[in-house]
Every structure is written in structure tokens, then in C-alpha cells.
Write a protein that holds these residues in place. Sequence first.
Motif, PDB file in Angstrom:
ATOM      1  N   UNK A 174       0.831  -1.205   0.000  1.00 35.32           N
ATOM      2  CA  UNK A 174       0.000   0.000   0.000  1.00 35.32           C
ATOM      3  C   UNK A 174       0.867   1.257   0.000  1.00 35.32           C
ATOM      4  N   UNK A 175       1.982   1.215   0.730  1.00 33.63           N
ATOM      5  CA  UNK A 175       2.897   2.357   0.753  1.00 33.63           C
ATOM      6  C   UNK A 175       3.411   2.660  -0.647  1.00 33.63           C
ATOM      7  N   UNK A 176       3.759   1.609  -1.385  1.00 34.54           N
ATOM      8  CA  UNK A 176       4.224   1.793  -2.755  1.00 34.54           C
ATOM      9  C   UNK A 176       3.162   2.398  -3.651  1.00 34.54           C
ATOM     10  N   UNK A 177       1.917   1.983  -3.448  1.00 28.44           N
ATOM     11  CA  UNK A 177       0.829   2.531  -4.256  1.00 28.44           C
ATOM     12  C   UNK A 177       0.588   4.003  -3.933  1.00 28.44           C
ATOM     13  N   UNK A 178       0.655   4.345  -2.642  1.00 23.84           N
ATOM     14  CA  UNK A 178       0.412   5.731  -2.229  1.00 23.84           C
ATOM     15  C   UNK A 178       1.525   6.650  -2.705  1.00 23.84           C
ATOM     16  N   UNK A 179       2.771   6.182  -2.671  1.00 26.98           N
ATOM     17  CA  UNK A 179       3.862   7.056  -3.105  1.00 26.98           C
ATOM     18  C   UNK A 179       3.747   7.380  -4.592  1.00 26.98           C
ATOM     19  N   UNK A 182       0.602   9.887  -4.844  1.00 32.26           N
ATOM     20  CA  UNK A 182       0.846  11.217  -4.285  1.00 32.26           C
ATOM     21  C   UNK A 182       2.179  11.830  -4.710  1.00 32.26           C
ATOM     22  N   UNK A 183       3.023  11.028  -5.388  1.00 34.21           N
ATOM     23  CA  UNK A 183       4.341  11.497  -5.816  1.00 34.21           C
ATOM     24  C   UNK A 183       5.159  11.994  -4.621  1.00 34.21           C
ATOM     25  N   UNK A 184       5.237  11.142  -3.588  1.00 36.91           N
ATOM     26  CA  UNK A 184       5.988  11.476  -2.383  1.00 36.91           C
ATOM     27  C   UNK A 184       7.001  10.374  -2.107  1.00 36.91           C
ATOM     28  N   UNK A 185       7.806  10.555  -1.078  1.00 35.85           N
ATOM     29  CA  UNK A 185       8.797   9.553  -0.700  1.00 35.85           C
ATOM     30  C   UNK A 185       8.110   8.392   0.014  1.00 35.85           C
ATOM     31  N   UNK A 186       8.774   7.235   0.108  1.00 37.64           N
ATOM     32  CA  UNK A 186       8.194   6.115   0.856  1.00 37.64           C
ATOM     33  C   UNK A 186       7.872   6.478   2.305  1.00 37.64           C
ATOM     34  N   UNK A 187       8.737   7.268   2.932  1.00 39.36           N
ATOM     35  CA  UNK A 187       8.496   7.676   4.319  1.00 39.36           C
ATOM     36  C   UNK A 187       7.214   8.483   4.443  1.00 39.36           C
ATOM     37  N   UNK A 188       7.032   9.436   3.524  1.00 39.20           N
ATOM     38  CA  UNK A 188       5.831  10.267   3.572  1.00 39.20           C
ATOM     39  C   UNK A 188       4.585   9.478   3.177  1.00 39.20           C
TER      40      UNK A 188
END
Length: 223
Positions: A174-179, A182-188
Motif C-alpha cells: 500500500x505504501x508503494x501505491x500511495x507514493x 501522491x508522488x511522495x517519498x516512501x516515508x511520507x
Amino acid sequence: MSSSDCGVEDVALCAKFLDALPVTGAAVSVFGGAVPETVVCATDELAARLDELQFDLGEGPRWEAVRTRIPVLEPRVREGEHPLWPVFFSALLDTEVEALYDFPLTLGALDVGIVELYSTTSGALDRTDRAKALVLANQTAWNLLDRLLRVKESTASATITEASPLSRREIHQATGMVLVQMNVTPTDALLLLRGHAFAHGKTVRTIAGDVVARRLQFTPETE
């Protein structure tokens, strides 16, 4: 509440708006979802009073900005009529305020809070100042979300044991999909997942499952 009532980090959060923009005062409040509203900082007594008035009355440009999720800019607030907030407008006339600029603090689908700026001089923010304000608002939203989650985790560390290896894999997916969304870093991206879960009273595992199943999608704000 004024700057003397805030911590050093809180004062800096509000002061950066005064340093970068042609405004007289600023206040920042955090709220949304399961988060009770809290005034994080105010640069002066009038900034605090404007926030308090709108909270007490349940009307004003800050509520309009929160509802629409777009900035509400009133460069000559004393002119014209304000049918959406007549009582607040009446109270405003007893102050030195000439202009109001309210910026909602949003991160994708999350409503984090509001930045309320005022000036004792009328006039619109130019294009450069509006761009600066939007950048500062975005930085403030990330700052507040991170602080909220750190407080939450410090009082609920036991929930870490809920996660299984399987659920962690789903969270990573899910983190990979959100990044990407949203075009953000994995942390964000992970911070957004955790913030959404916190705001809606759900576990990160549940939110991750919704993202992977495409029941929930994070999309960046567009102007």
C-alpha cells in the motif's frame, strides 16, 4: 493564547508565516477526524482572538476554508457583505483587521488543520506570496501530522504487536501505491497511511487493505 503560551517549536511554526509573507499575525490550529481541535500557536493576542471568535461562533472564513478545502482570501475584508459569517464580520469591525487569509492544512484526503493569517493593512497577496503561503501550509501540515502521530504512538505502543508479517507486506504494498499516487517519498507515503488510519480511528493494516483493494485512493490536491 499568544506566542508566550507556545513552546519554541510552536512559535517557529507560526513565525515562519510572518517572516515570509506581508501579514501582521498568524494562528495555527490542528483538528480533523478523531483529533480534537487544538490551537497550536498564535503570534499575538489578536490572532488568538480571531481564532477563538470563529471557533465559538461556528462561522467565519476559517470554517469556509475547512469546508471547501481551498484558501479563503479576503484582502479587503471590511468591504462588501459576508452572508456566510455575518456575526463574525460584525465582531471583526471592532478590531484593526483589514485583511484575512485562511489556508486549510490538507494532505490528500486528510484534513489536518487551518492556518489563519491577518493583516492590519488591506491588500491582496500577490502570486509569489500565495505560492509561498501554499508551500508553508503544506510544510506545516506534514509537521503537524508527524507530531500527532508521534504523540499517538507514544501512548499506544502496544498496538505494534497487532501487525503480522502478512499485514506488513500489505502495508509495504500500500505504501508503494500511495507514493505513486501522491508522488511522495516512501516515508511520507507511510506517514499518510498512518495519518489516515489515525484520523478515522482504524488500524494501518485496515487502511492498507483498502488501498490494495482499490477501495481507497490518495490523490494530490490540484489547484
